[in-house]
Design a protein around this motif. Structure first.
Motif, mmCIF file in Angstrom:
data_model
loop_
_atom_site.group_PDB
_atom_site.id
_atom_site.type_symbol
_atom_site.label_atom_id
_atom_site.label_comp_id
_atom_site.label_asym_id
_atom_site.label_seq_id
_atom_site.Cartn_x
_atom_site.Cartn_y
_atom_site.Cartn_z
ATOM 1 N N ARG A 198 35.913 32.154 43.097
ATOM 2 C CA ARG A 198 36.652 33.311 42.605
ATOM 3 C C ARG A 198 36.919 33.122 41.113
ATOM 4 N N ARG A 199 36.844 34.201 40.371
ATOM 5 C CA ARG A 199 37.183 34.171 38.940
ATOM 6 C C ARG A 199 38.542 34.863 38.775
ATOM 7 N N LEU A 200 39.572 34.051 38.574
ATOM 8 C CA LEU A 200 40.939 34.566 38.557
ATOM 9 C C LEU A 200 41.715 33.984 37.379
ATOM 10 N N PRO A 201 41.511 34.512 36.154
ATOM 11 C CA PRO A 201 40.629 35.608 35.751
ATOM 12 C C PRO A 201 39.399 35.080 35.022
ATOM 13 N N GLN A 202 38.579 36.014 34.528
ATOM 14 C CA GLN A 202 37.501 35.731 33.578
ATOM 15 C C GLN A 202 37.728 36.616 32.359
ATOM 16 N N ILE A 203 37.761 36.006 31.182
ATOM 17 C CA ILE A 203 37.964 36.739 29.928
ATOM 18 C C ILE A 203 36.792 36.432 29.015
ATOM 19 N N THR A 204 36.113 37.466 28.536
ATOM 20 C CA THR A 204 34.960 37.294 27.658
ATOM 21 C C THR A 204 35.198 38.038 26.344
ATOM 22 N N VAL A 205 34.644 37.468 25.280
ATOM 23 C CA VAL A 205 34.727 38.069 23.958
ATOM 24 C C VAL A 205 33.360 37.939 23.306
ATOM 25 N N GLY A 206 32.893 38.997 22.656
ATOM 26 C CA GLY A 206 31.629 38.979 21.927
ATOM 27 C C GLY A 206 31.771 39.698 20.601
ATOM 28 N N ALA A 207 31.092 39.184 19.581
ATOM 29 C CA ALA A 207 31.178 39.806 18.253
ATOM 30 C C ALA A 207 29.855 39.612 17.533
ATOM 31 N N LEU A 208 29.484 40.593 16.721
ATOM 32 C CA LEU A 208 28.267 40.525 15.909
ATOM 33 C C LEU A 208 28.522 41.313 14.635
#
Length: 258
Positions: free
Chosen positions: A84-94
């Protein structure tokens, strides 16, 4: 009495924000095997349950996800529940900077499992690529990045694996050419392309046997996979590489319609 519930919804919240949910439930492990006549349904094992809130801006994006599964078991062939992903936080930048493209990918996940080792994983991958030549017919793009991963392990750590870090440089050089010619075949006019491509990739070897594997598997080998940096899906394993990939592609495009 047998029950199946499925709820899927996507909501545009405005100002670049959106939310979605995907919830699935069945009342018993043999629901699909008994009531479905499609192989794609009878072979279902994990039913996803997740909620996502995401943001997409002009040059950066982020998402927060809560995700778990209902795992349907066959007593003759039991399977391991996914994390389980509790939580999953993603960030992307270009973002372009002085002719270069500066990128960043980040992820934090809290992996939870009733029997396997639990843990938190932090991934940070800054990179910079600089297109040396960007004409319509020819390109050369070197890229350099540093992939950093940190693990903090928790419950069910029966092997007493320590908290760990892994830092790897990733160097690549992508180059190619696109040549075109008009070609008449019978009464049809085509544009034929000839597209040679060379891709160099270097990643040093690191022993990763003591790192947990929460969500990573080796990718299938295909044309697109040959030009990616990692031969694994997921961040728990980074494959070492020191190779050049060469390809030659030709396309026939109908001149009138494309």
């Amino acid at each position: 009495t047998r029950l199946r519930t499925s709820l899927k919804h996507t909501q545009n919240l405005g100002y670049g924000l959106s939310a979605s949910t995907n919830f699935n439930y069945v009342s018993d492990h043999t629901y699909f095997r008994d009531l479905s006549n499609a192989v794609s349904s009878t072979s279902l094992t994990n039913l996803v349950r997740e909620g996502v809130v995401s943001y997409g801006g002009s040059w950066w994006n982020a998402a927060a996800r809560m995700q778990s599964y209902q795992t349907l078991q066959d007593p003759a062939a039991p399977v391991l529940e996914p994390y389980r992903r509790l939580p999953q936080i993603t960030v992307g930048a270009l973002r372009p900077l002085a002719g270069a493209n500066v990128a960043f990918t980040g992820e934090f996940v809290n992996f939870s499992h009733p029997t396997a080792v639990n843990g938190r994983r932090l991934v940070m991958y800054p990179s910079i690529s600089y297109p040396l030549i960007t004409t319509p017919s020819f390109y050369v793009t070197p890229k350099f990045g540093v992939h950093h991963t940190y693990y903090a392990l928790g419950d069910n750590n029966l092997a007493a694996l320590p908290d760990a870090t892994r830092t790897l440089p990733i160097v690549s050089l992508d180059s190619g050419m696109v040549l075109e010619r008009d070609w008449n075949v019978g009464k049809r006019n085509y544009v034929q392309t000839l597209e040679p491509r060379a891709y160099f990739l270097y990643i040093p070897y690191r022993n990763q046997n003591l790192l947990p594997n929460f969500d990573t598997a080796q990718a299938d080998f295909n044309f697109a996979q040959m030009f990616t940096e990692n031969r694994f899906f997921g961040s728990d394993r980074i494959g070492d590489a020191k190779h050049v990939t060469l390809s030659l592609t030709s396309r026939l495009l109908e001149a009138n319609s494309g």
